[in-house]
Design an enzyme around this catalytic site. Structure first.
Site, PDB file in Angstrom:
ATOM      1  N   LYS A 119      37.884  48.613  16.814  1.00  0.00           N
ATOM      2  CA  LYS A 119      39.200  48.076  16.659  1.00  0.00           C
ATOM      3  C   LYS A 119      39.902  48.900  15.855  1.00  0.00           C
ATOM      4  CE  LYS A 119      37.319  43.345  17.770  1.00  0.00           C
ATOM      5  NZ  LYS A 119      38.103  43.062  18.837  1.00  0.00           N
TER       6      LYS A 119
ATOM      7  N   ASP B  64      27.783  44.400  11.650  1.00  0.00           N
ATOM      8  CA  ASP B  64      28.929  44.697  12.932  1.00  0.00           C
ATOM      9  C   ASP B  64      30.063  44.111  12.190  1.00  0.00           C
ATOM     10  OD1 ASP B  64      30.569  44.395  14.797  1.00  0.00           O
ATOM     11  OD2 ASP B  64      29.146  43.474  16.144  1.00  0.00           O
TER      12      ASP B  64
ATOM     13  N   TYR C 238      29.317  37.759  18.171  1.00  0.00           N
ATOM     14  CA  TYR C 238      29.398  38.556  19.588  1.00  0.00           C
ATOM     15  C   TYR C 238      29.295  39.874  19.094  1.00  0.00           C
ATOM     16  CZ  TYR C 238      31.608  40.533  23.588  1.00  0.00           C
ATOM     17  OH  TYR C 238      31.842  41.317  24.543  1.00  0.00           O
TER      18      TYR C 238
HETATM   19  C1  LIG Z   1      32.249  41.628  15.979  1.00  0.00           C
HETATM   20  C2  LIG Z   1      32.406  42.509  17.579  1.00  0.00           C
HETATM   21  N1  LIG Z   1      31.427  43.303  17.719  1.00  0.00           N
HETATM   22  C3  LIG Z   1      31.388  43.792  18.738  1.00  0.00           C
HETATM   23  C4  LIG Z   1      32.461  43.661  19.735  1.00  0.00           C
HETATM   24  C5  LIG Z   1      32.753  44.528  21.049  1.00  0.00           C
HETATM   25  O1  LIG Z   1      33.877  45.303  20.997  1.00  0.00           O
HETATM   26  P1  LIG Z   1      34.249  45.942  22.400  1.00  0.00           P
HETATM   27  O2  LIG Z   1      35.236  44.779  22.866  1.00  0.00           O
HETATM   28  O3  LIG Z   1      35.366  47.003  21.945  1.00  0.00           O
HETATM   29  O4  LIG Z   1      33.301  46.379  23.290  1.00  0.00           O
HETATM   30  C6  LIG Z   1      33.590  42.930  19.414  1.00  0.00           C
HETATM   31  C7  LIG Z   1      34.478  42.686  20.161  1.00  0.00           C
HETATM   32  O5  LIG Z   1      35.449  41.677  20.012  1.00  0.00           O
HETATM   33  C8  LIG Z   1      33.470  42.235  18.052  1.00  0.00           C
HETATM   34  O6  LIG Z   1      34.332  41.229  17.728  1.00  0.00           O
END
Ligand SMILES: Cc1ncc(COP(=O)(O)O)c(C=O)c1O
Length: 434
Positions: free
Chosen positions: A275, A247, A148
């Site tokens: 985060k 990511d 994700y």
């Molecule tokens: C690995 C990863 N990338 C991107 C995101 C997206 O971040 P946001 O919820 O701040 O949009 C998340 C959200 O949990 C994530 O776990």
């Protein structure tokens, strides 16, 4: 023995919320439907614990899905945010603290020389995708099943059938054309990855702009890469001229000072952070080498902007959070996670419940599976009913686990021995109760 949770006030709020917020929540997993119950409304957090509106107290393993590595309402973070707020909550103009935060990130993550801040991980990923497409002059993306990266159209895509090279929309409202620019490959499958990259090579319209991966995937539960897999990503991205986008929204500053890249010794061309970067306030970023990052406006022509980007409160919270994350903090987090994982393994064994407890420092998943989980298909084959029932039992015993088999546990630095021991005890009882 099964116990139940007093939740009259949560239930009443949920009834009202259902009329005012779709599904009663502002982000789907909070609805707790995946574990067969309604949401718990939170009153406050204290350190490693959460207190709900009915007065129930839980040891919290969600910790806002990762930002709260120092637990709730840490005094140093509160102090930094209060001091920043007293000077004004947003300016829409640069501040000294943003420069300091970018410098701190660059000190920690070798592949990051420059940073562009956003308010959410989703926006940071959107920016990374645009940057990769602008830098390569290509459109296509390769991602992994079960990963994700936020809710942007091109990455809300899931694998089509067989060797199909075009993905399908993973949600209504995602245009087929957006998903079709993405290829979805099973995680931890070197042959499938090589095959997909080969099929994308040699024809301009199929060429990859980016390979995007969570170096420590934690959105299908925690499924670490097999030996050599991240190295293969780096090698294939280089050989086909795509950018490697790592990511680290979850793993960044959590699993090590320099994130999963430091542990693996593999660097991304672009890194997505979030985060912990915002210490519990909305902040995220994309970072990378200076030449690439200078393509972004106003240094370059790739457009990207944000009213609240680099918000002073979020930057203050991020700086205060990172300041507390020295080498000794990572050793402590590792030991807390190991004790928790060992306790959960023993509890499952004693109850004769076949589970896989997977952990890295600061992250953990209890898969209800008899076999090791190496990819999204393995995760999907887990006993989701049993996981849900176990979570409900945990909640009724004062432990708040991630309410989905596909989300990781986030132990923090303030989960003390007493909380770990209470968790293991509750887990043992919950296994027995199943
Ligand atoms: C690995 C990863 N990338 C991107 C995101 C997206 O971040 P946001 O919820 O701040 O949009 C998340 C959200 O949990 C994530 O776990």
């Amino acid at each position: 023995m099964s116990t139940s949770l007093a939740d009259a006030r949560s239930a009443e709020l949920y009834r009202r919320a259902l009329l005012l917020l779709p599904g009663g929540v502002n982000s789907p997993v909070r609805g707790m439907g995946a574990i067969g119950r309604s949401p718990i409304f939170v009153d406050r957090g204290e350190g490693a614990e959460l207190i709900d509106v009915d007065g129930n107290r839980f040891v919290d393993y969600v910790c806002s899905w990762g930002p709260l590595i120092h637990g709730h309402a840490h005094p140093a973070v509160l102090e930094a945010v209060s001091a920043a707020a007293a000077k004004g909550t947003s300016f829409g103009a640069p501040t000294a603290a943003e420069v300091e935060l970018a410098a701190e990130v660059a000190r920690r993550i070798e592949s990051v020389e420059m940073l562009r801040m956003t308010s959410s991980g989703t926006e940071a990923t959107m920016t990374a995708v645009r940057l990769a497409r602008a830098a390569t002059g290509r459109v296509r993306l390769l991602k992994f099943a079960g990963a994700y990266h936020g809710h942007l159209d091109p990455l809300l895509a899931e694998a089509g059938s067989g060797l199909a090279t075009q993905a399908l929309p993973a949600s209504p409202g995602v245009p087929a054309s957006a998903a079709a620019a993405t290829i979805v490959v099973p995680w931890n499958d070197p042959d499938a990855l090589r095959g997909a990259v080969e099929r994308s090579t040699g024809r301009d319209e199929l060429a990859l702009a980016a390979i995007i991966a969570e170096p420590l995937p934690a959105n299908m539960g925690l499924v670490p890469p097999r030996e050599g897999f991240l190295e293969l990503l780096r090698e294939l991205a280089d050989s086909c001229g795509a950018l490697l986008v790592l990511d680290e929204v979850i793993s960044g500053f959590r699993v090590a000072r320099g994130g999963a890249q430091e542990l693996a010794g593999v660097q991304g061309d672009l890194t997505i952070l979030g985060k912990i970067l915002g210490g519990g306030l909305p902040a995220a970023a994309v970072g990378g080498g200076a030449d690439l990052m200078r393509l972004l406006a106003p240094a370059g022509e790739v457009y990207q902007a944000g009213t609240l980007s680099g918000n002073p409160l979020a930057v203050a919270a991020g700086l205060a959070t990172l300041a507390l994350l020295d080498e000794s903090a990572y050793l402590r987090l590792s030991s807390i996670t190991e004790q928790l994982a060992a306790g959960l393994r023993e509890a499952a064994l004693a109850a004769g419940r076949p589970v896989q407890v997977v952990s890295v420092p600061g992250l953990l998943t209890v898969f209800f599976s008899e076999r090791p989980v190496r990819c999204f298909d393995d995760a999907r084959a887990c006993d989701l009913e049993a996981y849900g029932a176990w979570c409900r039992e945990l909640l009724s015993r004062g432990v708040y686990p991630p309410p989905s088999q596909f989300e990781a546990w986030f132990p923090s630095l303030v989960h003390g021995p007493d909380q770990v021991q209470r968790t293991v005890q509750a887990a043992a009882e919950a296994f027995e109760a199943l």
